[in-house]
Design an enzyme around this catalytic site. Structure first.
Site, short mmCIF file in Angstrom:
data_model
loop_
_atom_site.label_atom_id
_atom_site.label_comp_id
_atom_site.label_asym_id
_atom_site.label_seq_id
_atom_site.Cartn_x
_atom_site.Cartn_y
_atom_site.Cartn_z
N GLU A 106 67.11 68.81 45.53
CA GLU A 106 65.64 68.18 45.44
C GLU A 106 65.13 68.31 46.77
O GLU A 106 65.67 68.09 47.74
CB GLU A 106 66.30 66.68 45.30
CG GLU A 106 65.02 65.86 44.51
CD GLU A 106 64.81 64.60 45.76
OE1 GLU A 106 63.88 65.03 46.42
OE2 GLU A 106 65.62 63.87 45.94
N CYS A 152 59.85 61.65 49.68
CA CYS A 152 59.40 62.94 49.11
C CYS A 152 58.27 62.70 47.82
O CYS A 152 57.62 63.71 47.42
CB CYS A 152 60.54 63.72 48.37
SG CYS A 152 61.52 62.55 47.31
#
Length: 483
Positions: free
Chosen positions: A250, A284
């Site tokens: 990720e 993020c």
């Protein structure tokens, strides 16, 4: 803070790094506050931890998912009892507001509860057989020892959404957290120890690059789950490719929030404040680009800048603070450099743009929340991740151009649109090249039971926080039995 929390946790024991080396951990809100000297580990420590995990694997796998799940349920209960202690530790070493840290603890508990609830669903299927008196079915097995490499921005929640499914699946684990947030990871492991997780099932190795590289290189590690930057994730994937190491990555994001000409401007401004400046933009999924229709751009900017200019920057444990510091001086310099380069490319700073310095602030990593307009869609600020409280405002001439700009980056973590048109909203959901999509709401955050997933360069492998995560931690098998 108990002294053992500064150590590694290997095979049920708190132990120093073999080298004896340590790394100083400092509060980003106050450089005079030294939290402690934590173990700085290397390959030997990783090897000890992997060996312990390998020894613990057969018995842990034999326990079965339902009994393994009881440990997660107990860990959730204990974490609830220790919530304030853990939240305070997160704020002290990562910097985020105490309210944000409390929210992270709640999310970690939700992840434990959701994962424990999957225990009775972690099975296979029966299938028709082509022969008489034959039984055919499928089932899952844990892949083995896994390495879990977690970042500093969510030092409890992200390790938890790796550790919890790893354990429920029957894998054993070596957790290598960010060296910037070692205390929170030690508290996580201590909670699992208190919940009765057997020795060797979860191991903690503190350290930086040397420890991470050794974890990826160890041949007994069957998979690496990593959250962090694109360059490091790519290096992990390439480093394990020769031995077909399973990876779950990720990575970064450069997320757009589109403001259409029919948007509710007040709600869009609220969403940008939360998405761009919450946790000082260190997510993020942070809103780092506002792609605004030129018909409403001036109204949007006037209202946004007025709100951002009033935000109070300060320590996370100060109830008056609305924006926390960034995590260290490297992130501070990266944010300030991004502002300078945006101005070079034609951007105009409307508010912020520098370091926050006040007499009432201790020396720390304080960045002013910054809004920059007239940012070219293909400039560095509009294309590359900053991971700080810096918002690029990009003009768009209508919906189609806004979608083109939103999809122009290499990342695809989150996409958001504000519009009164239902058809336009559903078209945007279809056209966004991003994994997590939002309409008329902030573009950050998701439920513990919805996949945390990106597309393009933001994600590789099965998504986390979802039933699909078992496709990383387990492998499928089929069996045919004739009698």
């Amino acid at each position: 803070m108990a002294a053992h929390l500064r150590l590694n946790f290997i095979d049920g024991k708190w132990v120093p790094a073999e080298s004896g080396q340590t790394r100083e951990n400092v509060n980003p809100a106050d450089f005079s506050d030294v939290i402690g000297e934590f173990a700085e580990s290397g390959g030997v420590d990783i090897d000890h931890a992997v060996d312990a995990a390998a020894v613990a694997l057969p018995a842990w796998r034999q326990l079965g998912p339902i009994r393994r799940g009881t440990h997660l349920t107990e860990a959730s209960r204990i974490l609830g009892e220790r919530a304030e202690e853990v939240a305070a530790a997160i704020t002290r070493e990562q910097g985020k507001l105490l309210s944000e840290a409390r929210g992270e603890v709640s999310r970690a508990r939700a992840i434990l509860d959701f994962t424990a609830g999957q225990a009775r669903l972690l099975g296979g299927v029966t299938a028709p057989a082509e022969e008489e008196r034959t039984f055919a079915y499928t089932f899952r097995k844990p892949i083995g020892v896994v390495g879990l490499v977690s970042p500093w921005n969510f030092p409890l929640a992200i390790p938890m959404w790796k550790v919890a499914p790893a354990l429920l699946s029957g894998c054993t684990a070596v957790l290598k957290p960010s060296p910037l947030t070692p205390l929170t990871s030690a508290l996580l492991v201590e909670v699992l120890q208190q919940a009765g997780v057997p020795d060797g099932v979860v191991n903690l190795v503190q350290g930086d690059v040397a420890a991470g590289e050794a974890l990826v290189a160890n041949p007994a590690v069957a998979g690496i789950s990593f959250t962090g930057s694109l360059p490091v994730g790519t290096a992990i994937h390439a480093g394990g490719a020769r031995r077909l190491l399973r990876t779950q990555l990720e990575l970064g994001g450069k997320n757009a929030l589109i403001v259409c000409d029919d948007a509710d401007i007040g709600r869009a401004v609220d969403a940008v404040l939360h998405g761009a400046f919450g946790q000082a933009g260190q997510r993020c999924s942070a809103t780092s680009r506002a792609v605004v229709d030129t018909r409403v751009r001036d109204e949007f900017l006037d209202r946004l800048v007025a709100r951002v200019s009033d935000l109070r920057v300060g320590p996370g444990n100060d109830p008056a603070s609305e924006i926390c510091p960034v995590v260290n001086t490297a992130r501070l310099e990266a944010a300030l450099t991004a502002v300078t380069r945006a101005q070079r490319d034609g951007g105009k700073v409307l508010c912020g743009g520098g370091r926050e310095i006040r007499e009432d602030l201790p020396e720390g990593c304080y960045v002013q929340p910054t809004v920059i307009r007239d940012v070219p869609w293909d400039s560095e600020l509009a294309q590359e991740e900053v991971f700080g409280p810096v918002l690029a405002v990009v003009d768009a001439d209508g919906f189609d151009q806004a979608m083109t700009i939103a999809n122009s980056v290499k990342y695809g973590m989150s996409g958001t649109i504000f519009t009164a048109s239902q058809s336009r909203a559903f078209e945007a959901i279809d056209r966004f090249e991003a994994g997590m999509l939002h309409v008329n709401r902030p573009g950050v955050g998701a439920y513990a039971h919805l996949p945390h997933v990106g597309s393009k360069a933001s994600q590789y492998g099965p998504p986390e926080c979802s039933p699909e995560v078992w496709d990383f931690y387990t492998e499928w098998h089929s069996a045919c039995i004739s009698h």
